[in-house]
Design a protein around this motif. Sequence first.
Motif, short mmCIF file in Angstrom:
data_model
loop_
_atom_site.label_atom_id
_atom_site.label_comp_id
_atom_site.label_asym_id
_atom_site.label_seq_id
_atom_site.Cartn_x
_atom_site.Cartn_y
_atom_site.Cartn_z
N MET A 1 3.96 -19.57 0.88
CA MET A 1 3.45 -18.11 0.81
C MET A 1 3.60 -17.76 2.44
SD MET A 1 1.39 -15.49 -1.23
CE MET A 1 1.65 -17.08 -2.64
N ASP A 2 4.25 -17.35 2.96
CA ASP A 2 4.70 -16.53 4.85
C ASP A 2 3.62 -15.78 4.12
OD1 ASP A 2 4.64 -15.83 6.50
OD2 ASP A 2 6.96 -16.26 6.99
N ILE A 3 2.16 -15.77 4.51
CA ILE A 3 1.42 -14.49 5.15
C ILE A 3 1.70 -13.29 6.05
CG2 ILE A 3 -1.39 -14.53 5.45
CD1 ILE A 3 -0.44 -16.61 3.28
N GLU A 4 2.46 -13.81 7.29
CA GLU A 4 3.33 -12.78 8.33
C GLU A 4 4.31 -12.20 7.27
OE1 GLU A 4 4.32 -12.44 12.63
OE2 GLU A 4 3.47 -14.40 11.94
N SER A 5 4.72 -12.26 6.65
CA SER A 5 6.03 -12.02 5.96
C SER A 5 5.04 -10.56 5.05
CB SER A 5 6.56 -12.12 5.01
OG SER A 5 7.61 -12.92 5.92
N VAL A 6 4.05 -11.13 4.08
CA VAL A 6 3.26 -10.44 3.04
C VAL A 6 2.42 -9.35 3.44
CG1 VAL A 6 1.62 -10.80 1.84
CG2 VAL A 6 3.11 -12.48 1.48
N ALA A 7 1.63 -9.70 4.94
CA ALA A 7 1.25 -8.64 5.30
C ALA A 7 2.52 -7.74 6.00
CB ALA A 7 0.92 -9.13 6.32
N THR A 8 3.56 -7.69 6.32
CA THR A 8 4.62 -7.21 7.01
C THR A 8 4.93 -6.24 5.57
OG1 THR A 8 5.18 -8.56 8.68
CG2 THR A 8 7.18 -6.65 8.49
N LEU A 13 5.53 -1.67 2.69
CA LEU A 13 5.37 -0.30 0.82
C LEU A 13 4.27 0.93 1.51
CD1 LEU A 13 5.07 -3.22 -1.11
CD2 LEU A 13 6.91 -2.14 -1.01
N PHE A 14 2.86 0.48 1.96
CA PHE A 14 2.51 1.28 2.53
C PHE A 14 2.90 2.55 3.26
CE2 PHE A 14 -0.65 3.39 5.24
CZ PHE A 14 -1.77 3.60 4.06
N LEU A 15 3.96 2.47 4.59
CA LEU A 15 4.93 3.33 4.60
C LEU A 15 5.99 4.18 4.15
CD1 LEU A 15 6.29 1.55 8.16
CD2 LEU A 15 3.96 3.24 7.94
N ILE A 16 5.82 3.62 2.70
CA ILE A 16 6.50 4.52 1.34
C ILE A 16 6.16 5.20 1.68
CG2 ILE A 16 8.16 4.75 0.26
CD1 ILE A 16 9.37 1.51 0.83
N ILE A 117 5.62 -8.00 -5.97
CA ILE A 117 5.41 -9.17 -6.97
C ILE A 117 7.42 -9.98 -6.54
CG2 ILE A 117 6.15 -11.05 -9.15
CD1 ILE A 117 3.01 -10.24 -8.06
N GLY A 118 8.11 -9.13 -7.06
CA GLY A 118 9.19 -8.64 -6.30
C GLY A 118 9.66 -8.90 -4.90
N SER A 119 8.41 -8.53 -3.98
CA SER A 119 9.26 -7.97 -2.22
C SER A 119 8.01 -9.63 -1.84
CB SER A 119 7.72 -7.55 -1.99
OG SER A 119 8.39 -5.79 -2.53
N ILE A 120 7.20 -10.14 -2.89
CA ILE A 120 6.17 -11.23 -2.08
C ILE A 120 6.57 -12.52 -2.57
CG2 ILE A 120 4.24 -12.19 -2.28
CD1 ILE A 120 2.87 -9.73 -2.34
N PHE A 121 7.14 -12.70 -4.05
CA PHE A 121 7.54 -14.33 -4.67
C PHE A 121 9.30 -13.93 -4.86
CE2 PHE A 121 3.31 -13.49 -5.54
CZ PHE A 121 2.91 -15.00 -5.65
N GLY A 122 10.03 -12.98 -4.68
CA GLY A 122 10.83 -12.93 -4.71
C GLY A 122 11.80 -12.23 -6.15
N GLN A 123 13.27 -12.01 -6.69
CA GLN A 123 13.72 -11.22 -8.10
C GLN A 123 13.05 -11.79 -8.98
OE1 GLN A 123 14.18 -8.23 -7.05
NE2 GLN A 123 15.16 -7.01 -8.78
N SER A 124 13.12 -12.83 -9.58
CA SER A 124 13.23 -14.18 -10.08
C SER A 124 12.20 -13.91 -10.55
CB SER A 124 13.82 -15.02 -10.40
OG SER A 124 13.11 -16.27 -8.91
N SER A 125 10.65 -13.69 -9.75
CA SER A 125 8.93 -13.95 -9.87
C SER A 125 9.03 -12.81 -10.93
CB SER A 125 8.38 -14.12 -9.49
OG SER A 125 8.56 -15.28 -8.17
N ILE A 126 9.95 -11.92 -10.78
CA ILE A 126 9.08 -11.07 -11.54
C ILE A 126 9.80 -10.63 -13.26
CG2 ILE A 126 10.08 -8.02 -12.02
CD1 ILE A 126 10.91 -7.68 -9.89
N PHE A 127 10.19 -11.98 -13.65
CA PHE A 127 10.55 -12.31 -14.66
C PHE A 127 8.96 -12.80 -15.10
CE2 PHE A 127 11.11 -15.82 -18.44
CZ PHE A 127 12.10 -15.14 -19.04
N TYR A 128 8.39 -13.74 -14.65
CA TYR A 128 7.63 -14.31 -14.45
C TYR A 128 5.91 -13.31 -14.80
CZ TYR A 128 9.49 -19.03 -13.19
OH TYR A 128 11.29 -20.03 -13.16
N ALA A 129 6.25 -12.65 -14.31
CA ALA A 129 5.34 -11.48 -14.41
C ALA A 129 5.30 -11.08 -15.25
CB ALA A 129 5.33 -10.09 -12.84
N CYS A 130 6.42 -9.82 -16.04
CA CYS A 130 6.32 -9.12 -16.83
C CYS A 130 6.30 -10.47 -18.27
CB CYS A 130 7.73 -9.60 -17.70
SG CYS A 130 9.01 -8.58 -16.58
#
Length: 304
Positions: A1-8, A13-16, A117-130
């Motif tokens: 997991m790229d922490i810099e990418s997560v923080a970015t 998301l916070f700006l939205i 979850i989709g932003s951090i782990f990728g779109q397919s991870s949303i299925f796991y989250a569900c």
Amino acid sequence: MDIESVATQMVVLFLIVIAGFAARKCGLMGGEFDKRLSNFVIQLTCPCLIISSTMGDTMPDRSHILPLLGVGILTYAVLIALAYVIPRCLPVRREDRGMYSFMLTFANVGFIGYPIIGSIFGQSSIFYACILNAPNTLTIFVWGIMFVTGQKKGGFRWQLLYSPAMVATYVSILIVAAGWRAPEVIAQPFTLLGGMTVPSALLVIGSSIAAMPLRRMAGSLPIYITCVFRLLILPVGIYYLMAFLGADRHISAINAVLIGMPVASFGTMFCMKYGRDETIMTQGTFLSTLLSVLSIPLLAAIIS
């Protein structure tokens, strides 16, 4: 997991959220518009987001379905048990303990958790989250109401099993179990509609924060302690518990971030419905949402 990418990503998301705050202050959002947009997200775009998670280039692993359910059920069994214990150690009134129990147990997964979850782990991870979140959907209307009211006013409702998000989850499970690859003409509408979930949900959150009197949102020491448990201590603890029990590391990481979301907005709705003072719940929801901008990248760094 790229922490810099997560923080970015969290800053983006916070700006939205800030855009939603500004839109409310400028009169572009609020009132009936926010209610309709929230309903639009819950009833249409979020279910599309769930289904579209099985329509990307990478199909989720069907062998993970049962382990995901097992991790989800065990997670909420642990959270509910701890929710009875931790508030008794906090300097709060006995009649308010249920509010803290709710905040410790239930996170804002459906509204903000899936997009993150989709932003951090990728779109397919949303299925796991569900799948991981299925026990949350069922228990919040039983234990959640009991925590808020202090009485056994909760109760299982069969309607929960065919809410739009749950139906979308069933459809996703069938797609993955069958190994079906949706043609582009079907996949693209679900992907486009699902893509509206992230900005719409965050705009509504920003607008909701703009409607709150900030001086009232300062909170108390028990609120901040609860936020630390909600956003960091419980997710990290459950992550290592699942690792100790031999759960897949990727599943454990998604589960940890999922339960590290801010306090579920249903808490405030339950307070209003059952005639409880919503001050504590509103403070916890606001502060946990605000602090999650910092806590989610930190959580990702801890479990990476």
